[in-house]
Every structure is written in structure tokens, then in C-alpha cells.
Motif scaffolding. Structure first.
Motif, mmCIF file in Angstrom:
data_model
loop_
_atom_site.group_PDB
_atom_site.id
_atom_site.type_symbol
_atom_site.label_atom_id
_atom_site.label_comp_id
_atom_site.label_asym_id
_atom_site.label_seq_id
_atom_site.Cartn_x
_atom_site.Cartn_y
_atom_site.Cartn_z
ATOM 1 N N VAL A 146 0.849 -1.193 0.000
ATOM 2 C CA VAL A 146 0.000 0.000 0.000
ATOM 3 C C VAL A 146 0.890 1.250 0.000
ATOM 4 C CG1 VAL A 146 -1.982 -1.107 1.097
ATOM 5 C CG2 VAL A 146 -0.231 -0.072 2.512
ATOM 6 N N ASP A 147 0.395 2.314 -0.602
ATOM 7 C CA ASP A 147 1.171 3.550 -0.715
ATOM 8 C C ASP A 147 1.527 4.133 0.645
ATOM 9 O OD1 ASP A 147 1.297 3.473 -3.465
ATOM 10 O OD2 ASP A 147 -0.532 4.653 -3.738
ATOM 11 N N HIS A 148 0.667 3.930 1.641
ATOM 12 C CA HIS A 148 0.946 4.467 2.977
ATOM 13 C C HIS A 148 2.264 3.906 3.523
ATOM 14 C CE1 HIS A 148 0.388 5.942 7.033
ATOM 15 N NE2 HIS A 148 0.557 4.706 7.482
ATOM 16 N N ASP A 149 2.526 2.611 3.283
ATOM 17 C CA ASP A 149 3.778 2.009 3.751
ATOM 18 C C ASP A 149 4.991 2.586 3.038
ATOM 19 O OD1 ASP A 149 2.543 0.400 5.608
ATOM 20 O OD2 ASP A 149 2.444 -1.353 4.294
ATOM 21 N N LEU A 150 4.822 3.005 1.794
ATOM 22 C CA LEU A 150 5.934 3.576 1.028
ATOM 23 C C LEU A 150 6.215 5.023 1.401
ATOM 24 C CD1 LEU A 150 5.236 2.222 -2.545
ATOM 25 C CD2 LEU A 150 7.039 1.507 -0.986
ATOM 26 N N ASN A 151 5.172 5.771 1.704
ATOM 27 C CA ASN A 151 5.311 7.208 1.937
ATOM 28 C C ASN A 151 5.385 7.585 3.418
ATOM 29 O OD1 ASN A 151 5.073 7.478 -0.865
ATOM 30 N ND2 ASN A 151 2.853 7.549 -0.725
ATOM 31 N N MET A 152 5.542 6.606 4.285
ATOM 32 C CA MET A 152 5.551 6.849 5.723
ATOM 33 C C MET A 152 6.820 7.607 6.145
ATOM 34 S SD MET A 152 5.181 3.963 8.737
ATOM 35 C CE MET A 152 4.019 3.041 7.782
ATOM 36 N N THR A 153 6.632 8.643 6.944
ATOM 37 C CA THR A 153 7.784 9.373 7.480
ATOM 38 C C THR A 153 8.348 8.604 8.674
ATOM 39 O OG1 THR A 153 6.475 10.652 9.069
ATOM 40 C CG2 THR A 153 6.722 11.590 6.840
ATOM 41 N N MET A 154 9.532 8.989 9.121
ATOM 42 C CA MET A 154 10.144 8.324 10.269
ATOM 43 C C MET A 154 9.272 8.486 11.516
ATOM 44 S SD MET A 154 12.460 6.407 11.404
ATOM 45 C CE MET A 154 13.885 6.381 10.359
ATOM 46 N N LEU A 155 8.678 9.655 11.693
ATOM 47 C CA LEU A 155 7.810 9.896 12.845
ATOM 48 C C LEU A 155 6.583 8.983 12.801
ATOM 49 C CD1 LEU A 155 7.266 11.575 15.398
ATOM 50 C CD2 LEU A 155 6.076 13.222 13.935
ATOM 51 N N GLN A 156 5.967 8.850 11.622
ATOM 52 C CA GLN A 156 4.812 7.965 11.475
ATOM 53 C C GLN A 156 5.198 6.507 11.735
ATOM 54 O OE1 GLN A 156 3.880 9.115 7.456
ATOM 55 N NE2 GLN A 156 2.101 10.335 8.110
ATOM 56 N N PHE A 157 6.396 6.119 11.269
ATOM 57 C CA PHE A 157 6.881 4.762 11.491
ATOM 58 C C PHE A 157 7.049 4.493 12.985
ATOM 59 C CE2 PHE A 157 10.259 1.618 12.001
ATOM 60 C CZ PHE A 157 9.815 0.605 11.157
ATOM 61 N N LYS A 158 7.657 5.446 13.710
ATOM 62 C CA LYS A 158 7.858 5.288 15.150
ATOM 63 C C LYS A 158 6.524 5.258 15.896
ATOM 64 C CE LYS A 158 12.484 7.223 15.444
ATOM 65 N NZ LYS A 158 13.308 8.332 15.931
ATOM 66 N N ASN A 159 5.564 6.083 15.466
ATOM 67 C CA ASN A 159 4.249 6.083 16.101
ATOM 68 C C ASN A 159 3.522 4.758 15.879
ATOM 69 O OD1 ASN A 159 4.531 8.667 17.116
ATOM 70 N ND2 ASN A 159 3.512 9.622 15.378
ATOM 71 N N LYS A 160 3.683 4.192 14.696
ATOM 72 C CA LYS A 160 2.993 2.943 14.363
ATOM 73 C C LYS A 160 3.633 1.743 15.067
ATOM 74 C CE LYS A 160 1.639 0.037 10.469
ATOM 75 N NZ LYS A 160 1.661 -0.145 9.019
ATOM 76 N N HIS A 161 4.971 1.689 15.084
ATOM 77 C CA HIS A 161 5.671 0.496 15.569
ATOM 78 C C HIS A 161 6.320 0.659 16.936
ATOM 79 C CE1 HIS A 161 5.075 -1.483 11.754
ATOM 80 N NE2 HIS A 161 5.546 -0.415 11.133
ATOM 81 N N GLY A 162 6.353 1.861 17.451
ATOM 82 C CA GLY A 162 6.977 2.075 18.757
ATOM 83 C C GLY A 162 8.430 2.498 18.629
ATOM 84 N N GLU A 163 8.914 3.155 19.659
ATOM 85 C CA GLU A 163 10.277 3.709 19.665
ATOM 86 C C GLU A 163 11.344 2.624 19.764
ATOM 87 O OE1 GLU A 163 12.726 6.911 19.254
ATOM 88 O OE2 GLU A 163 10.572 7.175 19.510
ATOM 89 N N ASN A 164 11.093 1.591 20.566
ATOM 90 C CA ASN A 164 12.097 0.562 20.830
ATOM 91 C C ASN A 164 11.778 -0.749 20.101
ATOM 92 O OD1 ASN A 164 13.535 2.260 22.589
ATOM 93 N ND2 ASN A 164 12.070 1.800 24.219
ATOM 94 N N MET A 165 11.404 -0.663 18.882
ATOM 95 C CA MET A 165 11.036 -1.832 18.100
ATOM 96 C C MET A 165 12.262 -2.690 17.805
ATOM 97 S SD MET A 165 9.240 -1.692 14.454
ATOM 98 C CE MET A 165 8.969 -3.121 13.477
#
Length: 194
Positions: free
Chosen positions: A12-31
Motif C-alpha cells: 500500500v502507498d501508505h507504507d511507502l510514503n511513511m515518514t520516520m515519525l509515522q513509522f515510530k508512532n505505528k511500531h513504537g520507539e524501541n522496536m
């Protein structure tokens, strides 16, 4: 994710266009790296998905140097879910035992190894890398008939070429390469994968 999309997996395009902040919010800081495991399907008919090798796993091993135990756990997981393709994104080289396990499983599974450093930059987006497109068998046959050549008479591209690895090219395929040209607008060449 971009490499999977270019290989025609469902991304999906959302996974491609995700910013680092969005990635951290989705998966957590200490992933953990292990938590980033990806499982995707290729575009196509639902009935073909599991048994034609159209599903793929992308594994991110936690340990810097991947060993036999980790490889065995990945193989077990793939076996349980009938997935025969996988990409392993390693931090360093594999141990000799891990390499041996890959060669042993090579007949049943298709496992590609990428170093993490190789995937930091998308080589397809580099200014010096032209557009590549794999020809379908019908297009390949038409090209060879039109040019009256054998496929082995075409210029070659090796399987170890970075762009061949990126697109997971296979021996015998023909790739259309489109170069920008100042005089002609574009220059097209065809390469045979060896």
C-alpha cells in the motif's frame, strides 16, 4: 517496501510514503528488528498465492552475524505457512553454518541475502541507473524474431548485478533498458540475463 512493490508484490502507498515519525508512532520507539518481519503476496489470482511461491517473507535478524539456529527458525516458519520465497536483510555476513543451510535448502526454498547497507539507498532511483523492464515471454519472442537474433547474441547482464538482484531477475530473461539520450530523446537496449 519499494523493492517489493517493484517486484509486483501488494504494497500500500501508505507504507511507502511513511515518514520516520509515522513509522515510530505505528511500531513504537524501541522496536526490535525481528518485529519488522514482512509477509506479502504477489498480485494475481488468490488460488495461486500460496503454492506458486507468490508469497514472500522479509526477515530482519536480530543478531549481527546470522547463524544456523536463526536460519532454522526461518525455514520452520516458512514451511508452516507454505512460503518458499524469502529475503534476509542481514547486518553482517552469515556464519559458515548458515551459508551451508542455505545451500542445502536451495532446492526447496528461494532465499535472497541482502546486506542492510545495500538497501539504504534505492539503486533504481539513482541518476545513473536507467529504467529497466523485464520482457514477458511473448515480448521476448517477438523481439528475437524482429531482430533475427538468438537471445545469447544480446548484450548480457549477470545475476549478481545489483539491478538484477533488485528485480530478482532469472537466467534466460530479457530486460529492456531505456537510457535518456540528448540527441535521440531515449536509447533502448535489451540485455540477456546470465
Amino acid at each position: 517496501m519499494q523493492m517489493l512493490k517493484d517486484r509486483d508484490y501488494l504494497i500500500v502507498d501508505h507504507d511507502l510514503n511513511m515518514t520516520m515519525l509515522q513509522f515510530k508512532n505505528k511500531h513504537g520507539e524501541n522496536m526490535k528488528r525481528e518485529d519488522r518481519t514482512i509477509n506479502r503476496r504477489k498480485r494475481g489470482r488468490e488460488s495461486d498465492q500460496l503454492f506458486d511461491g507468490i508469497c514472500i517473507y522479509v526477515f530482519f535478524p536480530e543478531e549481527p552475524k546470522v547463524g544456523f539456529k536463526t536460519m532454522k527458525s526461518y525455514i520452520t516458519r516458512m514451511n508452516q505457512e507454505n512460503v518458499i520465497r524469502a529475503i534476509l536483510v542481514a547486518q553482517q555476513n552469515l556464519t559458515p553454518f548458515a551459508k551451508t543451510s542455505i545451500s542445502v535448502m536451495g532446492s526447496k526454498y528461494r532465499l535472497e541475502i541482502f546486506q542492510e547497507a545495500e538497501l539504504l539507498v534505492n539503486i533504481k532511483e539513482h541518476v545513473l541507473v536507467p529504467e529497466h523492464r523485464v520482457l514477458a515471454n511473448k515480448e521476448k519472442k517477438t523481439l528475437l524474431e524482429r531482430c533475427t537474433v538468438k537471445e545469447t547474441q544480446l548484450p548480457r547482464i549477470q545475476l549478481i548485478d545489483p539491478i538484477a538482484r533488485y528485480y530478482e531477475l532469472k537466467r534466460g530473461q530479457v530486460v529492456k533498458i531505456i537510457w535518456p539520450s540528448e540527441t535521440a530523446g531515449r536509447f533502448v537496449t535489451y540485455h540477456y540475463v546470465i
